[in-house]
Design a protein around this motif. Structure first.
Motif, PDB file in Angstrom:
ATOM      1  N   TYR A 130       0.870  -1.178   0.000  1.00 18.14           N
ATOM      2  CA  TYR A 130       0.000   0.000   0.000  1.00 18.14           C
ATOM      3  C   TYR A 130       0.905   1.225   0.000  1.00 18.14           C
ATOM      4  O   TYR A 130       1.705   1.418   0.910  1.00 18.14           O
ATOM      5  CB  TYR A 130      -0.882  -0.019   1.248  1.00 18.14           C
ATOM      6  N   GLU A 131       0.797   2.039  -1.040  1.00 17.91           N
ATOM      7  CA  GLU A 131       1.698   3.186  -1.166  1.00 17.91           C
ATOM      8  C   GLU A 131       0.919   4.497  -1.277  1.00 17.91           C
ATOM      9  O   GLU A 131      -0.263   4.496  -1.615  1.00 17.91           O
ATOM     10  CB  GLU A 131       2.613   3.009  -2.387  1.00 17.91           C
ATOM     11  N   ALA A 132       1.594   5.598  -1.004  1.00 11.62           N
ATOM     12  CA  ALA A 132       1.005   6.933  -1.159  1.00 11.62           C
ATOM     13  C   ALA A 132       1.425   7.474  -2.518  1.00 11.62           C
ATOM     14  O   ALA A 132       2.616   7.501  -2.828  1.00 11.62           O
ATOM     15  CB  ALA A 132       1.499   7.855  -0.052  1.00 11.62           C
ATOM     16  N   LEU A 133       0.448   7.892  -3.327  1.00  7.98           N
ATOM     17  CA  LEU A 133       0.759   8.399  -4.665  1.00  7.98           C
ATOM     18  C   LEU A 133       0.216   9.817  -4.822  1.00  7.98           C
ATOM     19  O   LEU A 133      -0.973  10.062  -4.598  1.00  7.98           O
ATOM     20  CB  LEU A 133       0.152   7.492  -5.740  1.00  7.98           C
ATOM     21  N   LEU A 134       1.088  10.716  -5.217  1.00  7.09           N
ATOM     22  CA  LEU A 134       0.698  12.102  -5.480  1.00  7.09           C
ATOM     23  C   LEU A 134       0.125  12.180  -6.890  1.00  7.09           C
ATOM     24  O   LEU A 134       0.816  11.874  -7.856  1.00  7.09           O
ATOM     25  CB  LEU A 134       1.930  13.003  -5.379  1.00  7.09           C
ATOM     26  N   ALA A 135      -1.154  12.570  -6.999  1.00  9.43           N
ATOM     27  CA  ALA A 135      -1.738  12.748  -8.336  1.00  9.43           C
ATOM     28  C   ALA A 135      -1.694  14.235  -8.663  1.00  9.43           C
ATOM     29  O   ALA A 135      -1.965  15.063  -7.797  1.00  9.43           O
ATOM     30  CB  ALA A 135      -3.179  12.251  -8.354  1.00  9.43           C
ATOM     31  N   PRO A 136      -1.356  14.600  -9.907  1.00 13.69           N
ATOM     32  CA  PRO A 136      -1.365  16.021 -10.260  1.00 13.69           C
ATOM     33  C   PRO A 136      -2.789  16.571 -10.203  1.00 13.69           C
ATOM     34  O   PRO A 136      -3.743  15.821 -10.451  1.00 13.69           O
ATOM     35  CB  PRO A 136      -0.834  16.053 -11.698  1.00 13.69           C
ATOM     36  N   LEU A 137      -2.943  17.849  -9.892  1.00 10.77           N
ATOM     37  CA  LEU A 137      -4.285  18.412  -9.705  1.00 10.77           C
ATOM     38  C   LEU A 137      -5.179  18.232 -10.929  1.00 10.77           C
ATOM     39  O   LEU A 137      -6.353  17.969 -10.810  1.00 10.77           O
ATOM     40  CB  LEU A 137      -4.192  19.890  -9.315  1.00 10.77           C
ATOM     41  N   GLY A 138      -4.608  18.304 -12.119  1.00 10.60           N
ATOM     42  CA  GLY A 138      -5.442  18.109 -13.317  1.00 10.60           C
ATOM     43  C   GLY A 138      -5.361  16.692 -13.868  1.00 10.60           C
ATOM     44  O   GLY A 138      -5.860  16.430 -14.964  1.00 10.60           O
ATOM     45  N   GLY A 139      -4.774  15.762 -13.123  1.00  6.83           N
ATOM     46  CA  GLY A 139      -4.498  14.453 -13.724  1.00  6.83           C
ATOM     47  C   GLY A 139      -4.899  13.264 -12.880  1.00  6.83           C
ATOM     48  O   GLY A 139      -4.276  12.196 -12.957  1.00  6.83           O
ATOM     49  N   PHE A 140      -5.982  13.417 -12.103  1.00  2.00           N
ATOM     50  CA  PHE A 140      -6.394  12.304 -11.230  1.00  2.00           C
ATOM     51  C   PHE A 140      -6.856  11.069 -12.018  1.00  2.00           C
ATOM     52  O   PHE A 140      -6.374   9.954 -11.745  1.00  2.00           O
ATOM     53  CB  PHE A 140      -7.474  12.794 -10.250  1.00  2.00           C
ATOM     54  N   PRO A 141      -7.754  11.210 -13.014  1.00  4.32           N
ATOM     55  CA  PRO A 141      -8.217  10.003 -13.732  1.00  4.32           C
ATOM     56  C   PRO A 141      -7.062   9.249 -14.399  1.00  4.32           C
ATOM     57  O   PRO A 141      -7.032   8.016 -14.373  1.00  4.32           O
ATOM     58  CB  PRO A 141      -9.182  10.555 -14.794  1.00  4.32           C
ATOM     59  N   GLU A 142      -6.107   9.988 -14.956  1.00  6.60           N
ATOM     60  CA  GLU A 142      -4.958   9.355 -15.618  1.00  6.60           C
ATOM     61  C   GLU A 142      -4.098   8.605 -14.598  1.00  6.60           C
ATOM     62  O   GLU A 142      -3.605   7.504 -14.884  1.00  6.60           O
ATOM     63  CB  GLU A 142      -4.095  10.413 -16.331  1.00  6.60           C
ATOM     64  N   ALA A 143      -3.911   9.194 -13.427  1.00  8.17           N
ATOM     65  CA  ALA A 143      -3.090   8.547 -12.392  1.00  8.17           C
ATOM     66  C   ALA A 143      -3.746   7.240 -11.938  1.00  8.17           C
ATOM     67  O   ALA A 143      -3.068   6.219 -11.749  1.00  8.17           O
ATOM     68  CB  ALA A 143      -2.906   9.494 -11.206  1.00  8.17           C
ATOM     69  N   VAL A 144      -5.071   7.254 -11.795  1.00  7.69           N
ATOM     70  CA  VAL A 144      -5.796   6.040 -11.380  1.00  7.69           C
ATOM     71  C   VAL A 144      -5.699   4.975 -12.478  1.00  7.69           C
ATOM     72  O   VAL A 144      -5.430   3.799 -12.198  1.00  7.69           O
ATOM     73  CB  VAL A 144      -7.277   6.367 -11.064  1.00  7.69           C
ATOM     74  N   ALA A 145      -5.895   5.386 -13.723  1.00  5.99           N
ATOM     75  CA  ALA A 145      -5.837   4.431 -14.833  1.00  5.99           C
ATOM     76  C   ALA A 145      -4.451   3.789 -14.929  1.00  5.99           C
ATOM     77  O   ALA A 145      -4.334   2.578 -15.133  1.00  5.99           O
ATOM     78  CB  ALA A 145      -6.194   5.136 -16.142  1.00  5.99           C
ATOM     79  N   ALA A 146      -3.413   4.592 -14.740  1.00  6.99           N
ATOM     80  CA  ALA A 146      -2.036   4.068 -14.827  1.00  6.99           C
ATOM     81  C   ALA A 146      -1.795   3.058 -13.707  1.00  6.99           C
ATOM     82  O   ALA A 146      -1.175   2.001 -13.921  1.00  6.99           O
ATOM     83  CB  ALA A 146      -1.038   5.218 -14.744  1.00  6.99           C
ATOM     84  N   PHE A 147      -2.314   3.345 -12.523  1.00  6.49           N
ATOM     85  CA  PHE A 147      -2.116   2.444 -11.379  1.00  6.49           C
ATOM     86  C   PHE A 147      -2.855   1.121 -11.610  1.00  6.49           C
ATOM     87  O   PHE A 147      -2.326   0.034 -11.325  1.00  6.49           O
ATOM     88  CB  PHE A 147      -2.606   3.127 -10.096  1.00  6.49           C
ATOM     89  N   SER A 148      -4.056   1.215 -12.143  1.00 10.34           N
ATOM     90  CA  SER A 148      -4.837   0.009 -12.426  1.00 10.34           C
ATOM     91  C   SER A 148      -4.138  -0.844 -13.500  1.00 10.34           C
ATOM     92  O   SER A 148      -4.014  -2.063 -13.347  1.00 10.34           O
ATOM     93  CB  SER A 148      -6.242   0.425 -12.862  1.00 10.34           C
ATOM     94  N   ARG A 149      -3.666  -0.196 -14.563  1.00  8.65           N
ATOM     95  CA  ARG A 149      -2.942  -0.919 -15.636  1.00  8.65           C
ATOM     96  C   ARG A 149      -1.690  -1.594 -15.101  1.00  8.65           C
ATOM     97  O   ARG A 149      -1.309  -2.674 -15.536  1.00  8.65           O
ATOM     98  CB  ARG A 149      -2.522   0.060 -16.753  1.00  8.65           C
ATOM     99  N   ALA A 150      -1.051  -0.954 -14.116  1.00  9.34           N
ATOM    100  CA  ALA A 150       0.193  -1.497 -13.554  1.00  9.34           C
ATOM    101  C   ALA A 150      -0.084  -2.617 -12.543  1.00  9.34           C
ATOM    102  O   ALA A 150       0.840  -3.085 -11.871  1.00  9.34           O
ATOM    103  CB  ALA A 150       0.987  -0.370 -12.892  1.00  9.34           C
ATOM    104  N   GLY A 151      -1.352  -3.019 -12.388  1.00  7.65           N
ATOM    105  CA  GLY A 151      -1.664  -4.156 -11.515  1.00  7.65           C
ATOM    106  C   GLY A 151      -2.309  -3.778 -10.196  1.00  7.65           C
ATOM    107  O   GLY A 151      -2.527  -4.642  -9.345  1.00  7.65           O
ATOM    108  N   GLY A 152      -2.614  -2.484  -9.990  1.00  6.90           N
ATOM    109  CA  GLY A 152      -3.291  -2.064  -8.759  1.00  6.90           C
ATOM    110  C   GLY A 152      -4.654  -2.734  -8.636  1.00  6.90           C
ATOM    111  O   GLY A 152      -5.344  -2.930  -9.643  1.00  6.90           O
ATOM    112  N   GLN A 153      -5.038  -3.101  -7.419  1.00  3.34           N
ATOM    113  CA  GLN A 153      -6.328  -3.786  -7.190  1.00  3.34           C
ATOM    114  C   GLN A 153      -7.393  -2.835  -6.666  1.00  3.34           C
ATOM    115  O   GLN A 153      -8.579  -3.096  -6.798  1.00  3.34           O
ATOM    116  CB  GLN A 153      -6.166  -4.870  -6.130  1.00  3.34           C
ATOM    117  N   GLY A 154      -6.929  -1.767  -6.023  1.00  2.00           N
ATOM    118  CA  GLY A 154      -7.863  -0.823  -5.438  1.00  2.00           C
ATOM    119  C   GLY A 154      -7.096   0.348  -4.872  1.00  2.00           C
ATOM    120  O   GLY A 154      -5.858   0.320  -4.800  1.00  2.00           O
TER     121      GLY A 154
END
Ligand code: ATR
Length: 267
Positions: free
Chosen positions: A34-58
């Motif tokens: 479980y890690e802390a990830l800084l998402a850019p203010l205009g880039g939350f959906p992209e940050a979530v999508a990248a994490f999911s593609r990289a194998g994130g479960q939730g």
């Protein structure tokens, strides 16, 4: 490989969530990171999508992305729908399920010490933090849930969304004159700037509880409550309880919260 989870926010450096979830994982024997990830203010959906593609479960979502997370989800729990905000995401293939565990986290922390049924509850604030806890509080069947806000119209609007005649009301602080409550919850942002919401003296009934959603420091609200003879607590319990509920959603195992609370209080 361990399953991956994270919390997204901005800022995120001071979050306690990785420590809480690491403690839950150790306690329940679950293999996860479980890690802390800084998402850019205009880039939350992209940050979530990248994490999911990289194998994130939730993931968990914190300030300022909870409303954006709500908009991003394909499916929502009833409590996330009512809150208009999401703090927990679960990925299932390409679909995202959104939940909101903040309100139940508050209720679980409170009911450890206080039965809310039949109680008179005062909720301060009508922003995202307040909205997230209304439905779980109502489910405890209080005698009254009164929402007050600096901008009274926002409190009236929030109260009107929940059809509970006789139980729920909204208004401005001036409506509190001469009223007493068994529990007063501070869901305003006033403490962030060291301010006290304009509460009248005598608002706490004898033996009342005061709950500050913020944690980690004494606030003017808690100091005022103590001066009025109320018992005060900060929001650390809510933080740990909302995390436990998210952990349960992801893993199907409910961790014990008391040892994790004790660990955090000891630091
Ligand atoms: P959040 O998502 O954290 O709830 P928000 O949506 O910006 O943040 O809401 C902040 C809440 O704190 C609002 O209810 C705000 O009152 P207004 O709607 O009248 O702005 C309340 N608030 C902020 N500073 C306050 C203060 N000094 N005294 C009383 N209420 C305050």
């Amino acid at each position: 490989m361990s399953d991956r989870y994270a919390v997204f926010g901005n800022p995120i450096a001071h979050t306690l969530s990785p420590r809480i979830h690491a403690a839950f994982a150790a306690q329940t024997g679950q293999a996860l990171t479980y890690e802390a990830l800084l998402a850019p203010l205009g880039g939350f959906p992209e940050a979530v999508a990248a994490f999911s593609r990289a194998g994130g479960q939730g993931a968990n979502v914190t300030v300022p992305f909870k409303e954006e997370a709500h908009a991003l989800c394909d499916h929502l729990s009833p409590r996330a729908e009512a809150a208009g905000a999401v703090n927990t995401l679960k990925f299932a293939g390409d679909a995202i399920f959104g939940d909101n565990t903040d309100g139940v986290g508050l209720v679980n922390d409170l009911t450890g010490r206080l039965d809310l049924e039949g109680k008179r509850i005062l909720l301060l604030g009508a922003g995202g933090a307040a909205r997230g806890v209304v439905l779980p509080l109502l489910q405890q069947r209080p005698a009254e849930l009164f929402i007050v806000n600096r901008t009274a119209a926002r409190a009236e609007e929030l109260a009107a969304r929940f059809a509970t005649p006789g139980v729920m009301r909204g208004g401005g602080y001036e409506a509190l004159e001469g009223r007493r409550f068994d529990l007063v919850i501070n869901a305003t942002a006033a403490s962030l700037s060291g301010d006290l919401p304009p509460l009248p003296a005598g608002v706490f009934a004898p033996g009342a509880q005061a709950y500050e959603m913020m944690y980690g420091r004494d606030t003017p609200f808690l100091a005022f409550a103590r001066g009025e003879g109320a018992h005060g607590s900060d929001g650390l319990g809510m933080l740990v309880e909302q995390a436990a509920e998210a952990f349960f959603l992801w893993r199907g195992v409910r961790p014990k919260t008391a040892p994790v609370m004790a660990m955090l209080r000891a630091c």
